[in-house]
Design a protein around this motif. Structure first.
Motif, PDB file in Angstrom:
ATOM      1  N   LEU A 453       0.835  -1.195   0.000  1.00 52.30           N
ATOM      2  CA  LEU A 453       0.000   0.000   0.000  1.00 52.30           C
ATOM      3  C   LEU A 453       0.871   1.246   0.000  1.00 52.30           C
ATOM      4  N   VAL A 467      -3.726   5.014   8.078  1.00 52.92           N
ATOM      5  CA  VAL A 467      -2.872   3.827   8.155  1.00 52.92           C
ATOM      6  C   VAL A 467      -2.850   3.266   9.577  1.00 52.92           C
ATOM      7  N   TRP A 706       3.716  -1.063   3.673  1.00 48.35           N
ATOM      8  CA  TRP A 706       2.871   0.136   3.640  1.00 48.35           C
ATOM      9  C   TRP A 706       3.779   1.356   3.663  1.00 48.35           C
TER      10      TRP A 706
END
Length: 799
Positions: A453, A467, A706
């Motif tokens: 991501l 997040v 991420w």
């Protein structure tokens, strides 16, 4: 008049109607449309046009806006959670699920129904006679029935043609029966979509009674009475059907002709239906030529008029010419005689009236007009049900369209984004009504897609809140998250406390400023070639060498000698000192400078290697001072970088490598490495390569990376961005917006630039899921006040 089910019998996905005809019904998968690229929209238009050409003479498009029951939302939220984490996830998600249910989430379903069987002539009268006979128990004559074997084969052939261009699935009898039942209960007690149960067919659902124009005791009854009152044992509801009465003579696609998508912009549920009767190409061309002659003859009526013929006459003639040319160029295309109707509900006639007017206001700017026929509401009510005969009122509002024109209305268009299950992260903010957005971090690897991501946004746009919510949900669902917190306030350290309190997760915070007995020596933490590779990456960052130069070769040889002898990283200094090469002497001096850094004992000290198995692991280093990106990229600025900044950059690389090992350790458990301020890693070749390798190998290890930063350009070139399975783009400045939109795969139009720079509020983002669908997501605030306090970083909230 009582409600009568159009179906005499249901079998597989076929409806045996009372007029003897057989209709086949399929459900159509809806791709996300509003933020699709121009090329994707044109490709979808071509597929829909081909599907319309494949339909038989009589067909229907039926679209419903369906409330999602709380039980269904709960099932989607809890799906995919391992048994060991089920109770933890139930406790953590219950409040967020309740908040999502409070939004009244809906979803859109589209059905296509096609008629097989005897000719159409007389079916309306036959259906009416049969309806009266069944209601009063009379046994009058029945119309001829279609041959069952022929209908089955025709349904199979048509299904195969549709499957080549659209994602269609046959509809089972319970779902067809649910459509009939819902038609009268919509707005009263919407029945949930079927889940294995059946509804009786052939009897009026709930013994409903339909009143044309309502009754005299209706509250706030309007004088025009263009609405429908439905009385059932569940209560009383009000509906109104508006039919498209005018369309523009020409429209462009994409960007102006998609009238069906208006149903998703209204802040209330809108159903729509399109009844289609196809006329063969030859007959359509004959009609077009006849109309062309009639329009041309009208010019003679305006001879001698100073103003000449009206412009509308020329526009009509141009439209006929265009239709005739299109029919001649595509001999397989029919002309479609289409009646399009939109249906709304309300608690009172006044509310129905207001919603119908609002729907008309949404369509009017594009040149479309809708009209509610007085005295035609009862007749139009079943017109959008599979197998129902077309009432005569439909003929008064017939639009003559080509398949390309009807496809331009975007009937096969949805707005769903996210995963079919997972964390209740937010709602779709682009639609008029709420649509739940769920994210399952493990969905990407489970479907052979990248689960990594990228989250980008300006300061204060809400990217870290997003997040953190994702990390909290991942751990609560039995996954693992590893991160480095460089903030003085310890925002990710606070997240560990929220995880322990809210989900009962096992968390561990490693304070790198005061690490105690924790060691990060890569030759001890990693085994074999992995240890050598990470050690070389760490040392080359410290010494600013490259593998291809002489210094790099000398350093690599020393590391391999130490690793072969089972030594520690500090032994590399002795190995270099024992070498007579002048390059080795210089390398040792550089390393000796860094060995005196306050954090050096993490790497060069004789400490036991890191062994952690917690659900959430946070490395906290508030004193870590990193060089900026320009100082790493540009050689003339690199000379000004302080030794502690070089060590901090190398340590960041090492922590990322440790995080990769921890998340890759057990493929049965999803793991994510959270990298905030990703530019600090991507600025160096070693850090960038580590991220590339982690993302590439993440899928097979059930892991992901991420990345957070201010702008997608912080990733460098496109190699990293192309590997990201999910992308979230929060508010950007107007100057930065075009490049950010290209990162999302969108055209940088003025509307999208304005959306990204001015319209997105804090906590809203453009989100692209693993299926490459894009939507605007409003991130939900955490339901628990303690969790909200842990996630929020604004000074006002902290105070």
């Amino acid at each position: 008049e009582g409600a009568v089910t159009p179906a005499r019998r249901l079998e597989a996905n076929r409806v045996w109607a009372w007029d003897g005809s057989v209709w086949a019904v399929w459900r159509v998968g809806l791709p996300t449309y509003p933020f699709a690229s121009t090329d994707d929209k044109l490709a979808l238009h071509a597929r829909v046009r081909e599907a319309l050409v494949a339909l038989p003479a009589d067909a229907q498009l039926i679209s419903t806006c369906v409330p999602v029951p709380a039980e269904e939302l709960a099932r989607r939220v809890s799906a995919g959670v391992p048994a060991r984490a089920a109770e933890r996830w139930r406790r953590a998600a219950s409040a967020d699920l309740a908040a999502l249910v409070g939004y009244g989430c809906v979803e859109r379903r589209l059905y296509v129904a096609a008629r097989n069987g005897p000719p159409r002539a007389g079916t309306v009268l036959a259906a009416a006679v049969e309806s009266v006979a069944r209601r009063f128990g009379a046994g009058g004559p029945r119309p001829a029935r279609a041959d069952g074997r022929v209908a089955v084969q025709a349904t199979r052939d048509l299904g195969q043609r549709l499957e080549r261009v659209l994602h269609v699935t046959p509809v089972a009898p319970p779902e067809i029966a649910w459509l009939y039942r819902r038609a009268v209960l919509r707005g009263i007690a919407d029945p949930p979509p079927p889940a294995g149960h059946t509804t009786p067919v052939g009897t009026p659902p709930d013994d409903a009674v339909l009143w044309e124009g309502g009754r005299g005791d209706d509250p706030d009854r309007p004088r025009h009475r263009r609405y429908l009152r439905i009385d059932t044992e569940r209560g009383t509801g009000y509906q109104a059907t508006a039919v498209v009465s005018e369309m523009p003579s020409a429209f462009q696609h994409p960007g102006g002709g998609e009238w069906f998508t208006v149903a998703d912009l209204a802040p209330f549920g809108v159903d729509w239906g399109a009844r289609i009767h196809a006329v063969g190409n030859a007959e359509a061309q004959l009609r077009a030529r006849r109309q062309q002659r009639q329009l041309t003859a009208q010019y003679a009526e305006y001879e001698g008029e100073p103003a000449g013929p009206p412009r509308s006459l020329a526009a009509a003639l141009d439209g006929v010419d265009d239709e005739q040319a299109a029919l001649a160029a595509n001999p397989g295309d029919p002309e479609l005689q289409v009646t399009i109707a939109f249906s709304v509900t309300g608690r009172t006639p006044a509310e129905v009236d207001a919603r119908a007017a609002q729907l008309g206001d949404l369509l009017q700017p594009w040149g479309y007009a809708v009209h509610r026929p007085t005295g035609g509401q009862v007749a139009l009510h079943p017109a959008a049900l599979p197998g129902a005969a077309a009432p005569p009122v439909c003929d008064d509002y017939t639009q003559h369209l080509l398949p390309r024109d009807l496809a331009a209305g975007a009937p096969v268009a949805g707005s769903a984004v996210g995963d079919p299950r997972g964390i209740p992260i937010g709602v779709d903010a682009h639609s008029g009504q709420a649509r739940a957005v769920l994210i399952d971090p493990a969905h990407g690897p489970a479907t052979n897609r990248s689960g990594s991501l990228g989250v980008f946004g300006a300061l204060g746009s809400g990217k870290s809140y997003f997040v953190k919510r994702l990390a909290l949900g991942t751990v609560a669902r039995g996954g693992r998250v590893v991160t480095l917190d460089r903030t003085a306030s310890g925002e990710y350290v606070r997240l560990a406390g929220a995880m322990a309190a809210d989900a009962g997760a096992d968390t561990c915070v490693v304070d790198l400023d005061e690490p105690g007995d924790v060691g990060l020596d890569p030759l001890r933490v990693f085994a074999g070639e992995d240890g050598i590779r990470v050690a070389l990456g760490f040392l080359t960052l410290l010494t600013r060498t490259t593998p291809s130069d002489v210094d790099g070769a000398v350093l690599a040889a020393a590391v391999r000698r130490v690793a072969a002898g089972g030594g520690r990283l500090v032994d590399v200094l002795a190995a270099l000192e024992s070498t007579a090469d002048p390059e080795a002497v210089g390398l040792r001096r550089k390393l000796a400078v860094h060995a005196d850094q306050p954090l050096a004992q993490l790497v060069f000290g004789d400490r036991p290697p890191l062994r952690l198995d917690a659900d959430y692991i946070c490395f906290h280093a508030a004193g870590l001072s990193l060089p900026d990106r320009d100082a790493v990229v540009h050689e003339h600025l690199a000379r000004q970088v302080l030794p502690e900044q070089l060590f901090a950059q190398a340590l960041l690389y090492l922590v990322a490598a440790v995080a990769r090992a921890l998340t890759f350790a057990d493929p049965r458990t999803f793991g994510a490495t959270l990298v905030d301020e990703a530019w600090a890693l991507t600025a160096s070749p070693q850090g960038r390569q580590l991220l590339l390798d982690s993302i590439r190998d993440g899928r097979k290890h059930n892991a992901a990376v991420w990345l957070l930063s201010q702008h997608p350009d912080d990733l460098g070139d496109d190699a990293l961005s192309h590997l990201l399975g999910m992308r979230a783009l929060f508010r950007q400045s107007r100057g930065a917006a075009p490049a950010a939109l290209r990162f999302m795969g969108l055209d940088a139009t003025d509307d999208l630039v304005g959306l990204l720079s001015a319209e997105l509020q804090t906590g809203q983002c453009l989100f692209r899921d693993v299926a490459d669908r894009i939507g605007v997501v409003q991130v939900l605030p955490a339901a628990s006040s303690d969790v909200r306090a842990a996630l929020d970083t604004t000074p006002e909230a902290a105070a």
